[in-house]
Scaffold this active site. Sequence first.
Site, short mmCIF file in Angstrom:
data_model
loop_
_atom_site.label_atom_id
_atom_site.label_comp_id
_atom_site.label_asym_id
_atom_site.label_seq_id
_atom_site.Cartn_x
_atom_site.Cartn_y
_atom_site.Cartn_z
N ASN A 195 44.73 8.29 -43.88
CA ASN A 195 44.95 8.35 -42.26
C ASN A 195 45.71 9.46 -42.02
O ASN A 195 46.07 10.44 -43.00
CB ASN A 195 45.70 7.06 -41.63
CG ASN A 195 46.93 7.00 -42.51
OD1 ASN A 195 47.90 7.90 -42.82
ND2 ASN A 195 47.57 5.56 -42.91
N LEU A 196 46.05 9.91 -40.75
CA LEU A 196 46.56 11.08 -40.29
C LEU A 196 48.19 11.10 -40.91
O LEU A 196 48.52 12.41 -41.42
CB LEU A 196 46.88 11.29 -38.80
CG LEU A 196 47.38 12.50 -38.26
CD1 LEU A 196 46.39 13.74 -38.71
CD2 LEU A 196 47.24 12.39 -36.62
N SER A 197 48.74 10.26 -40.82
CA SER A 197 50.22 10.52 -41.63
C SER A 197 50.23 10.78 -43.19
O SER A 197 50.93 11.71 -43.58
CB SER A 197 50.94 9.23 -41.19
OG SER A 197 50.41 8.02 -41.82
N GLU A 198 49.07 10.13 -43.72
CA GLU A 198 49.03 10.50 -45.08
C GLU A 198 48.63 11.66 -45.47
O GLU A 198 48.95 12.47 -46.26
CB GLU A 198 48.00 9.30 -46.02
CG GLU A 198 48.50 7.85 -45.87
CD GLU A 198 47.52 6.84 -46.24
OE1 GLU A 198 47.81 5.82 -46.91
OE2 GLU A 198 46.24 7.20 -46.03
N ASP A 264 40.80 -0.64 -44.72
CA ASP A 264 39.92 -1.30 -45.61
C ASP A 264 38.47 -1.55 -44.87
O ASP A 264 37.50 -1.53 -45.81
CB ASP A 264 40.46 -2.80 -45.72
CG ASP A 264 41.85 -2.65 -46.57
OD1 ASP A 264 41.98 -1.68 -47.02
OD2 ASP A 264 42.79 -3.69 -46.56
#
EC number: 2.7.1.167
Length: 476
Positions: A195-198, A264
Site C-alpha cells: 500500500n502507499l504507506s508501505e 487480501d
Amino acid sequence: MKVTLPEFERAGVMVVGDVMLDRYWYGPTSRISPEAPVPVVKVDTIEERPGGAANVAMNIASLGAHSRLVGLTGIDDAARALSKTLADVNVKCDFVSVPTHPTITKLRVLSRNQQLIRLDFEEGFEGVDPEPMHERIAQALGSIGALVLSDYAKGALASVQQMIQLARKAGVPVLIDPKGTEFERYRGATLLTPNLSEFEAVAGKCKNEEEIVERGMKIIADFDFSALLVTRSEQGMTLLQPGKPPLHMPTQAQEVYDVTGAGDTVIGVLAATLAAGNSLEEACYFANAAAGVVVGKLGTSTVSPIELENAVRGRADTGFGVMREDELKVAVAAARKRGEKVVMTNGVFDILHAGHVSYLANARKLGDRLIVAVNSDASTKRLKGETRPVNPLEQRMIVLGALEAVDWVVSFEEDTPQRLIAGILPDLLVKGGDYKPEQIAGSEEVWANGGDVMVLNFEDGCSTTNIIKKIQKDSQ
C-alpha cells in the site's frame, strides 16, 4: 458493457503465509465492574473469521477458483476452527502443525460498535523448520497457476527467498503482500503489492504520481521484481512494469465503510485472474473493481463473481440487473447476510408505463432490495393471448433493470412464479391490483417462512391493454 470474467473455475492458487483466527465477542454493556474501572460486557454473540493468509485463501475460493492454503498453526481449538471454517468455503488446508506454539489468534471484545480491547494469542514462528512448507510448495507447483506469499511478519515466511526460487524454477508467478521495509528479502518476486504507506516507507515520501513512478521503477530494478502494484486507497492503484507506461486506475469505491482486509482481496483477485490465464493488466483491473466492493462492507470480507461482474459494469454492489435464478439466489443470500430486507414482485411488464414505474418505486420503499420476476414470452402468451407480448422478454428485462427502484430482474417459464418465489423466499411479497393476499402465488410459502405479503394499488388510468387499444385506434 459486455463483461467477461476470468475463467476462475480453472484457476489454481496456493497461498502460503501467516494464518490466524480472528475472534469477535459482541455484547451490550450497561455498568462498570466493581472490581476495576472497566465496563462489563454481557457477551451474546461470538464470531470466528479466518485472518491473514487464511483470508486471502478465502477470497480466492469465493471467486470459484481452486484455493490451497499452507501455513503454521498449533494443535489447538483455533487450528481446528480455522480448518473447519475454511473447508466450508472450499479452501484446502495443508497446515504444518507446531505443537510448541499456539495458533495465532486475535480476540476482540466489542460493544455498541466500539472495540474495547484486543487480546493477541501468539508466539513468533521464527526458528521453526521451514522444510515441511517447502515440500508442500514443491508438490503443488505443477497444479497451480500462481503462488501468493502473504506476509504478516509472524515467522511463516522466514525462508521466503527459498519459496520464491522454488516457484521461479517452475515458471509459476509469485505475488507477495509485503510487510516491513526489507524489500530485499522478496528479491525476484513477480509482483509486490505494497500500500502507499508501505511503499513510501521504502521509497520515501512522494509528492505526486511522477515521484511514485520514478521511485517505483527504481525499486523494481533494485530488487529484480517483474512488476509493482501500489495500492493508494481513495486514489486507486498504480501498476508499474519495466518497459511499459505506468497504469493508473482510479478507485471504484462508492462508499467506504471498512478497509479491513482490502489488501487480501486485491492480491487474491490478482492471483486468481493470473492463474486463469489473463494478463497482469486485466488482473489489476478486476482487483481494483473488487477492492471497490469490499471496502463497502464491514469487517474482513470476500467478493463473489456476481459482485465482481456488476462492479466492472460500473455498479459496485451485490448483483444488479438481469440475472439467472442461481445467480439471484447467491445475491439474495449476500444481501441477507448484510441484514437487508428483500422485497419481491412479479408481472408481465410488457409496455412499461407510469403506473408500473410508480408501483415499483412504492414496492422498493418497503425494503432494501427489490426483485422483479417477469413472465417469459411463452408464459405471457398463455396468460394474455396470442398477440402478446408486444416486447420480447429480453427487452422487457433490460428496461426493468434500468429502473433505479429495481435491483434484480429474473424470468420464469411457468404460468405463475410460485416455484421461483418458494426458492427465493423474500421477506416481503408484493402484488399490485385488487387481489387478496391469500390469492397471490407464493404467499403460503412466504408466510410459512415468516415473511409478509402485501397488496399495493396501481395508479388509476394506466394499463398496457389501454395503451395497445389506443395505438390500434390511432392507427386506423
